[in-house]
Motif scaffolding. Sequence first.
Motif, PDB file in Angstrom:
ATOM      1  N   ILE A 117      -0.649 -65.159  -7.328  1.00  0.00           N
ATOM      2  CA  ILE A 117      -1.784 -65.449  -8.207  1.00  0.00           C
ATOM      3  C   ILE A 117      -2.737 -66.374  -7.462  1.00  0.00           C
ATOM      4  O   ILE A 117      -2.322 -67.349  -6.835  1.00  0.00           O
ATOM      5  CB  ILE A 117      -1.301 -66.087  -9.522  1.00  0.00           C
ATOM      6  N   PHE A 118      -4.014 -66.052  -7.518  1.00  0.00           N
ATOM      7  CA  PHE A 118      -5.032 -66.841  -6.819  1.00  0.00           C
ATOM      8  C   PHE A 118      -5.736 -67.741  -7.838  1.00  0.00           C
ATOM      9  O   PHE A 118      -6.373 -67.261  -8.779  1.00  0.00           O
ATOM     10  CB  PHE A 118      -6.040 -65.917  -6.129  1.00  0.00           C
ATOM     11  N   GLU A 119      -5.645 -69.039  -7.618  1.00  0.00           N
ATOM     12  CA  GLU A 119      -6.140 -69.988  -8.621  1.00  0.00           C
ATOM     13  C   GLU A 119      -7.313 -70.835  -8.150  1.00  0.00           C
ATOM     14  O   GLU A 119      -7.852 -71.627  -8.929  1.00  0.00           O
ATOM     15  CB  GLU A 119      -4.985 -70.911  -9.053  1.00  0.00           C
ATOM     16  N   ASN A 120      -7.728 -70.685  -6.906  1.00  0.00           N
ATOM     17  CA  ASN A 120      -8.813 -71.522  -6.390  1.00  0.00           C
ATOM     18  C   ASN A 120     -10.180 -70.996  -6.847  1.00  0.00           C
ATOM     19  O   ASN A 120     -10.383 -69.782  -6.953  1.00  0.00           O
ATOM     20  CB  ASN A 120      -8.769 -71.572  -4.872  1.00  0.00           C
ATOM     21  N   PRO A 121     -11.139 -71.884  -7.084  1.00  0.00           N
ATOM     22  CA  PRO A 121     -12.474 -71.442  -7.519  1.00  0.00           C
ATOM     23  C   PRO A 121     -13.322 -70.863  -6.396  1.00  0.00           C
ATOM     24  O   PRO A 121     -14.365 -70.244  -6.649  1.00  0.00           O
ATOM     25  CB  PRO A 121     -13.110 -72.731  -8.072  1.00  0.00           C
ATOM     26  N   VAL A 136      -4.683 -61.777  -9.390  1.00  0.00           N
ATOM     27  CA  VAL A 136      -3.726 -61.550  -8.313  1.00  0.00           C
ATOM     28  C   VAL A 136      -4.421 -61.098  -7.035  1.00  0.00           C
ATOM     29  O   VAL A 136      -5.516 -60.529  -7.061  1.00  0.00           O
ATOM     30  CB  VAL A 136      -2.671 -60.488  -8.703  1.00  0.00           C
ATOM     31  N   ILE A 137      -3.750 -61.360  -5.910  1.00  0.00           N
ATOM     32  CA  ILE A 137      -4.097 -60.736  -4.644  1.00  0.00           C
ATOM     33  C   ILE A 137      -3.295 -59.439  -4.561  1.00  0.00           C
ATOM     34  O   ILE A 137      -2.075 -59.452  -4.723  1.00  0.00           O
ATOM     35  CB  ILE A 137      -3.745 -61.646  -3.451  1.00  0.00           C
ATOM     36  N   TYR A 138      -3.980 -58.321  -4.360  1.00  0.00           N
ATOM     37  CA  TYR A 138      -3.321 -57.018  -4.286  1.00  0.00           C
ATOM     38  C   TYR A 138      -2.863 -56.733  -2.854  1.00  0.00           C
ATOM     39  O   TYR A 138      -3.416 -57.255  -1.879  1.00  0.00           O
ATOM     40  CB  TYR A 138      -4.275 -55.908  -4.707  1.00  0.00           C
ATOM     41  N   GLY A 139      -1.868 -55.859  -2.748  1.00  0.00           N
ATOM     42  CA  GLY A 139      -1.427 -55.361  -1.458  1.00  0.00           C
ATOM     43  C   GLY A 139      -1.815 -53.901  -1.300  1.00  0.00           C
ATOM     44  O   GLY A 139      -1.415 -53.062  -2.107  1.00  0.00           O
ATOM     45  N   LEU A 140      -2.613 -53.602  -0.290  1.00  0.00           N
ATOM     46  CA  LEU A 140      -2.992 -52.227   0.038  1.00  0.00           C
ATOM     47  C   LEU A 140      -2.046 -51.771   1.144  1.00  0.00           C
ATOM     48  O   LEU A 140      -2.170 -52.193   2.299  1.00  0.00           O
ATOM     49  CB  LEU A 140      -4.445 -52.164   0.494  1.00  0.00           C
ATOM     50  N   VAL A 141      -1.077 -50.944   0.784  1.00  0.00           N
ATOM     51  CA  VAL A 141       0.052 -50.645   1.657  1.00  0.00           C
ATOM     52  C   VAL A 141      -0.005 -49.189   2.106  1.00  0.00           C
ATOM     53  O   VAL A 141      -0.053 -48.276   1.262  1.00  0.00           O
ATOM     54  CB  VAL A 141       1.377 -50.928   0.930  1.00  0.00           C
ATOM     55  N   PHE A 142       0.005 -48.972   3.426  1.00  0.00           N
ATOM     56  CA  PHE A 142       0.004 -47.630   3.995  1.00  0.00           C
ATOM     57  C   PHE A 142       1.346 -47.376   4.675  1.00  0.00           C
ATOM     58  O   PHE A 142       1.950 -48.288   5.240  1.00  0.00           O
ATOM     59  CB  PHE A 142      -1.114 -47.482   5.045  1.00  0.00           C
TER      60      PHE A 142
END
Length: 208
Positions: A117-121, A136-142
Motif C-alpha cells: 500500500i502506498f501512503e505517501n502524498p 496499491v502498487i501493482y505488479g505487471l508480471v510477464f
Amino acid sequence: MNGIIETFYSFLKYLADQKEEIAVLQLSGKIEDFLVKEFVYFIHKSSGGKNFALVNIGNKNQQKIDLCLIRGETVNDAKIYGLIEAKYFRNRHRFWSSNAMDEITTTLKDLNRQLHIFENPSHGRFHVNLKSKTNVIYGLVFASYINEEENKLGKRNFYKTILDKASENFKYHDLSKPYFRPVYDDIEVKILNSIFYVTLKAGLWKSK
C-alpha cells in the motif's frame, strides 16, 4: 480516463497484435525493459497524449518505481494516478537450452518487497492521487516460455511453478490467487533454420 486494470487488458491486446516481433525478441534475451517501454508508448497512444508514464522514478531514499502513470492539464501540474512494478520470468535465458527457472524465487522476493500500500502524498517530483481505491502498487508480471517443440507439459509446469511459488504473497487483481492471462501461445519462429515455439503470458498482481 482509463484506469490501470482497463489499460492492462488493452495492453495485452496491443502486445498480441505485435506477436511476431515480440516472439523474436524473446529469443534474444530478457526483454523486460522493452515491454516496459512499450507500456509507456501504449499509455501515451491510447490516451491521445492525455496520459503518460515515467520509468524508474523516485528521489533519494524513495523506492525507485518502474512505472509511474501521470495525467494533468499540463506537465507542470501532472499527478501520479498509478504505480506499477514490472517483472519478467523466463524458462530460458535465450533461445538455447539454458535453464533460467532458478531466477523465479529471487524475482518473487524482489516483487514482494516492492508491492505494498502506498501512503505517501508525493513521489519523486509529483503529487500522488492514485486511482486505485486501495492505494496499491501493482505488479505487471510477464512470463516467457521457449521450446523447440510444442511442449504442453513443460509449458504447463513452467507457469504452474511460478504461480505456486507466488501464491503465498500475491493475488491477481480481482482473484484470491495469482494468475496469468495468455498474450499469445506457441508462435513459431525460425532462426538459422531452427524452429522455436514461443509463448507469452502476463498478469496484473497485487500483494495479499
